[in-house]
Design an enzyme around this catalytic site. Structure first.
Site, short mmCIF file in Angstrom:
data_model
loop_
_atom_site.label_atom_id
_atom_site.label_comp_id
_atom_site.label_asym_id
_atom_site.label_seq_id
_atom_site.Cartn_x
_atom_site.Cartn_y
_atom_site.Cartn_z
N GLU A 66 0.88 -1.35 -0.01
CA GLU A 66 -0.06 -0.08 -0.11
C GLU A 66 0.95 1.54 -0.12
OE1 GLU A 66 -4.00 1.19 2.21
OE2 GLU A 66 -2.90 -0.31 2.91
N ARG B 69 6.49 4.45 7.48
CA ARG B 69 5.41 4.89 8.11
C ARG B 69 5.96 5.01 9.33
NH1 ARG B 69 1.39 3.71 12.03
NH2 ARG B 69 -1.12 4.08 11.22
N SER C 195 -3.01 7.04 8.07
CA SER C 195 -1.04 6.71 7.94
C SER C 195 -0.03 7.87 7.83
CB SER C 195 -1.02 5.76 7.12
OG SER C 195 -1.05 4.14 7.27
N SER D 157 -9.84 5.20 6.04
CA SER D 157 -11.04 5.67 6.43
C SER D 157 -10.21 5.97 8.34
CB SER D 157 -11.08 3.92 6.76
OG SER D 157 -11.78 3.87 5.78
#
Length: 437
Positions: free
Chosen positions: A207, A273, A261, A258
């Site tokens: 992702e 991240r 990050s 939602s």
């Protein structure tokens, strides 16, 4: 035996599934697209070639033409699929072709409907690879595989013998095919081997990698992609201003879907991240649905635009009577989100629009605070906010812009990108092209 007549009996033991596919499933080039299946929204980016020659057009199969016409001639798909026409990018050069990028989105809750549509349009008769990212790439993998098998069985009767156990009698109708596949009735292990060998399945991609890859491609392709808000606290002077993002590193990406990050990007291949929060766009919509009875993100944003959060939130001036000078806290700053709602008299004066506005301010302020502290901790002064939470949501963008600039005393700048939440899907499209080359 020719492919037209098809074998009348199962393949001999010496024939591999690769040879079988090459011999009987020769396909034209698939449509080029990438997908990002998030927790709330699924995003699809489709590349429509506009440099098709007359010879190419003559060789195109009807299925490919049907898919292209369906995707490009509609702006709505079913009850909740939407093509964002304003984001369309023309004259994009991709792998030696020239075409238009189309950006499509639909609720992840409607993913099963999309899969049924893919089945109806016979996508798997063209596609040998589907590149996707997001949690849904894992959640819906089995459903995609079933579509692939159903279409293979519909189009070539020999696969019925090959992919089902010998005990299964002849499958003579499409309804029977669907029934057998949906119930996983005596599927042969050869089917799963076949999927692996010919790569006829979902390619699940990282992702974060797809997000960064998509941002890099769009920004290189579309010079006006990046912007900031000037005078975000003044409605009369507030305006979008283009920002030169040609020398971006290092920068922070705050991806608001939602959840949230936060990625620190030091170079094209060096990123990690570094933070995040569960309080994101899904939280905003979920709370608005509970508090106001709305059903969609668009409804929630429309309500928030008409509301007054000061009726719901307790401000610094409500506690101190004005500014709190000792700690440089202006009176208009929120001291307690929803703080007035502990008082019955205040509860009687608020409307649904006020509650929606306060919810938006609460979520946005929390994201901005975490982003600012993360940027300071990593010594980064460019913070890029992306994600579909920002779609049709100038209120949140201006709140973030003001908060980042005010609390950092001008040291941090909040940046935004025109294509908001589509970068993961764009990254998957680029990955598809890399694989095909």
């Amino acid at each position: 035996m020719s492919a037209d007549s098809g074998p009348s009996k199962p393949l001999c033991n010496g024939t591999s599934t690769i040879e079988m596919c090459n011999g009987y499933c020769s396909k034209p080039h698939m449509p080029w697209f990438g997908m990002d299946i998030g927790g709330t929204l699924a995003k699809l980016v489709y590349f429509e070639p506009t440099d098709v020659t007359p010879d190419e057009e003559e060789l195109e199969v009807e299925t490919l033409r049907t898919i292209r016409r369906y995707l490009t001639s509609n702006v709505a798909y079913g009850s909740d699929g939407v093509r964002d026409v304003h984001l369309e990018m023309k004259n994009v050069k991709l792998a030696g072709r020239v075409g238009t990028l189309h950006f499509i989105r639909f609720p992840t809750a409607s993913m099963k409907s999309f899969i049924e549509l893919a089945k109806e349009k016979k996508l798997a008769t063209l596609a040998d690879t589907i590149c996707a990212t997001g949690g849904g790439a894992y959640k819906f993998e089995e459903d995609f595989n079933k579509v692939i098998l159903i279409l293979l069985l519909w189009n070539c009767s020999m696969f019925q013998h090959y992919f089902f156990s010998p005990s299964v009698s002849c499958i003579c109708s499409s309804q029977h095919v669907v029934e057998c596949v949906n119930t996983n009735r005596r599927l042969s292990p050869r089917f799963y081997t076949f999927l692996q060998e010919v790569e006829l399945a979902l390619h699940k991609l990282d992702e974060l990698q797809m997000l960064i890859q998509g941002i890099n491609f769009i920004d290189d392709t579309y010079p006006s992609e990046c912007f900031y808000w000037a005078h975000p606290d003044d409605e009369e002077q507030c305006k979008k201003v283009p920002f030169d993002f040609s020398d971006p590193y290092p920068y922070l990406v705050v991806n608001i879907g939602s959840g949230v990050s936060i990625i620190a990007v030091k170079s094209q291949g060096d990123y990690a991240r570094v933070s995040g929060t569960s309080l994101g766009g899904g939280t905003f919509l979920g709370l608005c649905c509970l508090l106001t009875g709305c059903n969609t993100f668009e409804e929630a944003i429309e309500m928030a635009a008409q509301g007054d959060s000061k009726k719901v939130d307790k401000l610094v001036k409500d506690i101190y009577g004005g500014d709190y000078d000792k700690f440089n806290l202006p009176g208009h700053v929120v001291a307690s989100s929803f703080g007035h709602m502990m008082c019955e008299d205040h509860r009687k004066t608020v409307c649904k629009e006020d509650l929606a506005r306060s919810t938006l301010v609460t979520i946005t302020n929390n994201i901005g605070s975490i982003a600012r502290m993360t940027a300071l901790n990593h010594g980064i002064n460019k913070v890029v906010f992306v994600g579909n939470f920002l779609r049709v949501n100038p209120i949140a963008m201006k709140l973030l812009a003001y908060a980042m600039e005010y609390w950092s005393k001008g040291q941090l700048k909040a940046l935004f990108l025109e294509h908001e939440g589509h970068f993961g899907a764009v990254g998957c499209l680029i990955e598809l092209i890399k694989e095909k080359r």
